[in-house]
Scaffold this motif. Structure first.
Motif, PDB file in Angstrom:
ATOM      1  N   GLY A 149       0.833  -1.198   0.000  1.00 30.71           N
ATOM      2  CA  GLY A 149       0.000   0.000   0.000  1.00 30.71           C
ATOM      3  C   GLY A 149       0.863   1.241   0.000  1.00 30.71           C
ATOM      4  O   GLY A 149       2.087   1.167   0.154  1.00 30.71           O
ATOM      5  N   SER A 150       0.235   2.391  -0.167  1.00 30.95           N
ATOM      6  CA  SER A 150       1.005   3.636  -0.136  1.00 30.95           C
ATOM      7  C   SER A 150       0.146   4.787   0.375  1.00 30.95           C
ATOM      8  O   SER A 150      -0.954   5.018  -0.127  1.00 30.95           O
ATOM      9  N   ASN A 151       0.652   5.442   1.403  1.00 35.70           N
ATOM     10  CA  ASN A 151       0.018   6.623   1.974  1.00 35.70           C
ATOM     11  C   ASN A 151       1.102   7.646   2.284  1.00 35.70           C
ATOM     12  O   ASN A 151       1.959   7.371   3.106  1.00 35.70           O
ATOM     13  N   PRO A 152       1.061   8.787   1.576  1.00 35.00           N
ATOM     14  CA  PRO A 152       0.123   9.201   0.547  1.00 35.00           C
ATOM     15  C   PRO A 152       0.314   8.404  -0.749  1.00 35.00           C
ATOM     16  O   PRO A 152       1.419   7.971  -1.058  1.00 35.00           O
ATOM     17  N   GLY A 153      -0.781   8.277  -1.492  1.00 32.71           N
ATOM     18  CA  GLY A 153      -0.662   7.684  -2.813  1.00 32.71           C
ATOM     19  C   GLY A 153       0.119   8.590  -3.745  1.00 32.71           C
ATOM     20  O   GLY A 153       0.874   8.127  -4.595  1.00 32.71           O
ATOM     21  N   HIS A 154      -0.059   9.889  -3.561  1.00 33.41           N
ATOM     22  CA  HIS A 154       0.662  10.911  -4.317  1.00 33.41           C
ATOM     23  C   HIS A 154       1.165  11.933  -3.315  1.00 33.41           C
ATOM     24  O   HIS A 154       0.362  12.568  -2.618  1.00 33.41           O
ATOM     25  N   VAL A 155       2.475  12.047  -3.160  1.00 30.21           N
ATOM     26  CA  VAL A 155       3.052  12.976  -2.175  1.00 30.21           C
ATOM     27  C   VAL A 155       2.931  14.399  -2.715  1.00 30.21           C
ATOM     28  O   VAL A 155       3.575  14.760  -3.703  1.00 30.21           O
ATOM     29  N   LEU A 156       2.117  15.214  -2.031  1.00 33.03           N
ATOM     30  CA  LEU A 156       1.823  16.567  -2.498  1.00 33.03           C
ATOM     31  C   LEU A 156       2.515  17.649  -1.675  1.00 33.03           C
ATOM     32  O   LEU A 156       2.642  18.792  -2.135  1.00 33.03           O
ATOM     33  N   ILE A 157       2.964  17.316  -0.459  1.00 32.00           N
ATOM     34  CA  ILE A 157       3.560  18.333   0.408  1.00 32.00           C
ATOM     35  C   ILE A 157       5.038  18.554   0.052  1.00 32.00           C
ATOM     36  O   ILE A 157       5.644  17.751  -0.659  1.00 32.00           O
ATOM     37  N   ASP A 158       5.592  19.628   0.569  1.00 28.48           N
ATOM     38  CA  ASP A 158       6.966  20.018   0.231  1.00 28.48           C
ATOM     39  C   ASP A 158       7.969  19.250   1.085  1.00 28.48           C
ATOM     40  O   ASP A 158       8.422  19.717   2.127  1.00 28.48           O
ATOM     41  N   VAL A 159       8.284  18.051   0.640  1.00 32.65           N
ATOM     42  CA  VAL A 159       9.285  17.184   1.274  1.00 32.65           C
ATOM     43  C   VAL A 159      10.153  16.615   0.160  1.00 32.65           C
ATOM     44  O   VAL A 159       9.811  16.730  -1.023  1.00 32.65           O
ATOM     45  N   PRO A 160      11.287  15.995   0.509  1.00 32.68           N
ATOM     46  CA  PRO A 160      12.136  15.422  -0.551  1.00 32.68           C
ATOM     47  C   PRO A 160      11.408  14.423  -1.450  1.00 32.68           C
ATOM     48  O   PRO A 160      11.776  14.246  -2.614  1.00 32.68           O
ATOM     49  N   GLN A 161      10.365  13.780  -0.929  1.00 32.84           N
ATOM     50  CA  GLN A 161       9.628  12.773  -1.706  1.00 32.84           C
ATOM     51  C   GLN A 161       8.497  13.395  -2.536  1.00 32.84           C
ATOM     52  O   GLN A 161       7.721  12.667  -3.155  1.00 32.84           O
ATOM     53  N   LYS A 162       8.395  14.708  -2.585  1.00 33.01           N
ATOM     54  CA  LYS A 162       7.288  15.359  -3.285  1.00 33.01           C
ATOM     55  C   LYS A 162       7.172  14.855  -4.732  1.00 33.01           C
ATOM     56  O   LYS A 162       8.162  14.753  -5.450  1.00 33.01           O
ATOM     57  N   GLY A 163       5.933  14.546  -5.121  1.00 36.84           N
ATOM     58  CA  GLY A 163       5.677  14.054  -6.474  1.00 36.84           C
ATOM     59  C   GLY A 163       5.686  12.546  -6.607  1.00 36.84           C
ATOM     60  O   GLY A 163       5.242  12.004  -7.627  1.00 36.84           O
ATOM     61  N   VAL A 164       6.179  11.837  -5.595  1.00 40.19           N
ATOM     62  CA  VAL A 164       6.276  10.375  -5.667  1.00 40.19           C
ATOM     63  C   VAL A 164       4.876   9.755  -5.663  1.00 40.19           C
ATOM     64  O   VAL A 164       4.011  10.111  -4.860  1.00 40.19           O
ATOM     65  N   ARG A 165       4.671   8.821  -6.578  1.00 44.78           N
ATOM     66  CA  ARG A 165       3.456   8.000  -6.627  1.00 44.78           C
ATOM     67  C   ARG A 165       3.917   6.540  -6.713  1.00 44.78           C
ATOM     68  O   ARG A 165       4.149   6.029  -7.799  1.00 44.78           O
ATOM     69  N   VAL A 166       4.066   5.928  -5.564  1.00 41.85           N
ATOM     70  CA  VAL A 166       4.635   4.579  -5.528  1.00 41.85           C
ATOM     71  C   VAL A 166       3.823   3.620  -6.390  1.00 41.85           C
ATOM     72  O   VAL A 166       4.387   2.755  -7.070  1.00 41.85           O
ATOM     73  N   GLN A 167       2.514   3.759  -6.370  1.00 44.56           N
ATOM     74  CA  GLN A 167       1.647   2.864  -7.146  1.00 44.56           C
ATOM     75  C   GLN A 167       0.866   3.640  -8.204  1.00 44.56           C
ATOM     76  O   GLN A 167      -0.271   3.320  -8.529  1.00 44.56           O
ATOM     77  N   GLY A 168       1.536   4.629  -8.768  1.00 38.35           N
ATOM     78  CA  GLY A 168       0.926   5.444  -9.804  1.00 38.35           C
ATOM     79  C   GLY A 168       0.600   4.659 -11.061  1.00 38.35           C
ATOM     80  O   GLY A 168      -0.434   4.884 -11.703  1.00 38.35           O
ATOM     81  N   LYS A 169       1.471   3.722 -11.437  1.00 42.28           N
ATOM     82  CA  LYS A 169       1.224   2.931 -12.648  1.00 42.28           C
ATOM     83  C   LYS A 169      -0.017   2.058 -12.476  1.00 42.28           C
ATOM     84  O   LYS A 169      -0.817   1.909 -13.406  1.00 42.28           O
ATOM     85  N   GLU A 170      -0.175   1.485 -11.299  1.00 41.24           N
ATOM     86  CA  GLU A 170      -1.346   0.653 -11.035  1.00 41.24           C
ATOM     87  C   GLU A 170      -2.630   1.478 -11.149  1.00 41.24           C
ATOM     88  O   GLU A 170      -3.648   0.985 -11.647  1.00 41.24           O
ATOM     89  N   GLU A 171      -2.566   2.723 -10.681  1.00 39.63           N
ATOM     90  CA  GLU A 171      -3.727   3.600 -10.746  1.00 39.63           C
ATOM     91  C   GLU A 171      -3.981   4.069 -12.178  1.00 39.63           C
ATOM     92  O   GLU A 171      -5.101   3.971 -12.695  1.00 39.63           O
ATOM     93  N   ASP A 172      -2.949   4.584 -12.834  1.00 44.45           N
ATOM     94  CA  ASP A 172      -3.106   5.152 -14.180  1.00 44.45           C
ATOM     95  C   ASP A 172      -3.558   4.109 -15.195  1.00 44.45           C
ATOM     96  O   ASP A 172      -4.434   4.366 -16.026  1.00 44.45           O
ATOM     97  N   LEU A 173      -2.953   2.928 -15.132  1.00 48.08           N
ATOM     98  CA  LEU A 173      -3.301   1.892 -16.105  1.00 48.08           C
ATOM     99  C   LEU A 173      -4.714   1.377 -15.871  1.00 48.08           C
ATOM    100  O   LEU A 173      -5.424   1.009 -16.817  1.00 48.08           O
ATOM    101  N   GLY A 174      -5.140   1.360 -14.607  1.00 48.57           N
ATOM    102  CA  GLY A 174      -6.515   0.974 -14.309  1.00 48.57           C
ATOM    103  C   GLY A 174      -7.503   1.930 -14.955  1.00 48.57           C
ATOM    104  O   GLY A 174      -8.485   1.507 -15.593  1.00 48.57           O
ATOM    105  N   PHE A 175      -7.252   3.235 -14.816  1.00 47.17           N
ATOM    106  CA  PHE A 175      -8.123   4.227 -15.445  1.00 47.17           C
ATOM    107  C   PHE A 175      -8.040   4.151 -16.969  1.00 47.17           C
ATOM    108  O   PHE A 175      -9.048   4.332 -17.664  1.00 47.17           O
ATOM    109  N   GLN A 176      -6.848   3.892 -17.494  1.00 46.21           N
ATOM    110  CA  GLN A 176      -6.690   3.786 -18.946  1.00 46.21           C
ATOM    111  C   GLN A 176      -7.508   2.621 -19.491  1.00 46.21           C
ATOM    112  O   GLN A 176      -8.165   2.745 -20.535  1.00 46.21           O
TER     113      GLN A 176
END
Length: 321
Positions: free
Chosen positions: A141-168
């Motif tokens: 799992g991943s929380n946050p799914g999309h890191v939006l706050i100003d930290v070194p990990q900002k922009g990271v979506r660990v399971q972004g491909k699983e989400e994007d391809l599902g919508f595609q």
């Protein structure tokens, strides 16, 4: 895998081994969860650096590069949660060192054995019986799914491909196909299979079967399926694919619940699953304003290697000819 497990055990003290090693028949093997909690076994916090290296090697051996990277990124998200929730550096609820290792049985013997690594949003189980490896349940799992706050990990979506391809894949279907696929407008709060020893109440195959999809849709569906299996070492991936092909890839179904349009940063809950006679994959992103992802891979015939173990013990007790 056996070599890595034996290497890890060689780094431990006698007291540590007593914490880590349990019988394969111990019910602790089935007491699993993906939430923050105290965990049996030896966690990273109480390991020396050589012990940590040997423990992580166990994961590296069974996962692909993609899968191992996801594991490392999920652990790293605990640092993000500390910032999001204004927790102190020594907080133990959001703790990147609270990932614990257990070994069931003896990896140096020819008898069945297994092991587990578990912590917040990671629960990976491996059971070895007569040369066959069961690698489910497999939760990431991943929380946050999309890191939006100003930290070194900002922009990271660990399971972004699983989400994007599902919508595609969902977007590729016609309105008539979606009438079969979309089961409801409100996403479930959690994956249906939860942390149960066996998947219950999901016997009915819902959604659209792969055999009823167009060739381009089938290709997208296969890409989504293999994205989950690609987390694992290629030997384990191929083992599962062979099982799916034997059961009939065309019998796999795709179903969706919840929001059907991806809106980055202001999303609504959505859920999908891939399910067939032998396999269940679930993806859920509902919690924390749809920025908290749970995914799981379950083998409906052999989670924890239980069916293979039963067969192994039945053969062991047959009279010799």
């Amino acid at each position: 895998m056996s070599k890595a497990a034996r290497g890890f055990l060689q780094t431990l003290t006698a007291d540590q081994k007593a914490e880590v090693v349990h019988s394969l028949s111990d019910s602790l093997r089935f007491d699993w969860h993906f939430v923050p909690r105290d965990r049996a076994g030896l966690n990273l916090k109480r390991m020396t650096q050589p012990q940590r290296k040997a423990a992580m090697k166990m994961i590296e051996v069974v996962m692909s590069d993609q899968g191992f990277q996801q594991v490392e990124q999920i652990i790293d998200l605990e640092h993000v949660l500390r910032v999001l929730e204004s927790r102190p550096p020594n907080d133990t609820r959001r703790d990147p060192e609270n990932y614990a290792f257990l070994i069931f049985g003896d990896p140096a013997s020819k008898n069945p054995w297994g092991w587990r690594v578990e912590g917040h949003h990671i629960s990976l189980h491996f059971t070895i019986i007569d040369g066959h490896v069961s690698f489910t349940p497999g939760f990431l799992g991943s929380n946050p799914g999309h890191v939006l706050i100003d930290v070194p990990q900002k922009g990271v979506r660990v399971q972004g491909k699983e989400e994007d391809l599902g919508f595609q894949l969902l977007a590729s279907f016609t309105e008539d196909q979606k009438k079969k696929i979309v089961l409801g407008a409100k996403s479930p709060y959690e994956i249906f299979s939860l942390n149960k020893r066996q998947v219950e109440g999901m016997d009915k195959l819902e959604g659209l079967a792969m055999k009823d999809m167009t060739p381009p849709q089938q290709e997208l569906f296969k890409q989504l399926l293999t994205l989950y299996l690609n987390r694992y070492h290629i030997t384990l991936k191929n083992q599962q694919m062979a099982q799916l092909e034997k059961a009939g890839l065309g019998n796999l179904h795709f179903a969706w619940i919840g929001n059907t349009t991806l809106k980055m940063g202001k999303n609504e809950g959505h859920y999908y699953r891939i399910q067939g006679p032998t396999l269940l994959i679930e993806f859920d992103n509902t919690q924390n304003d749809a920025n908290h992802i749970h995914t799981v891979v379950r083998d409906l015939t052999d989670d924890f290697g239980e069916d293979l173990l039963k067969l192994h013990y039945e053969k062991a007790h047959q009279p010799k000819k």
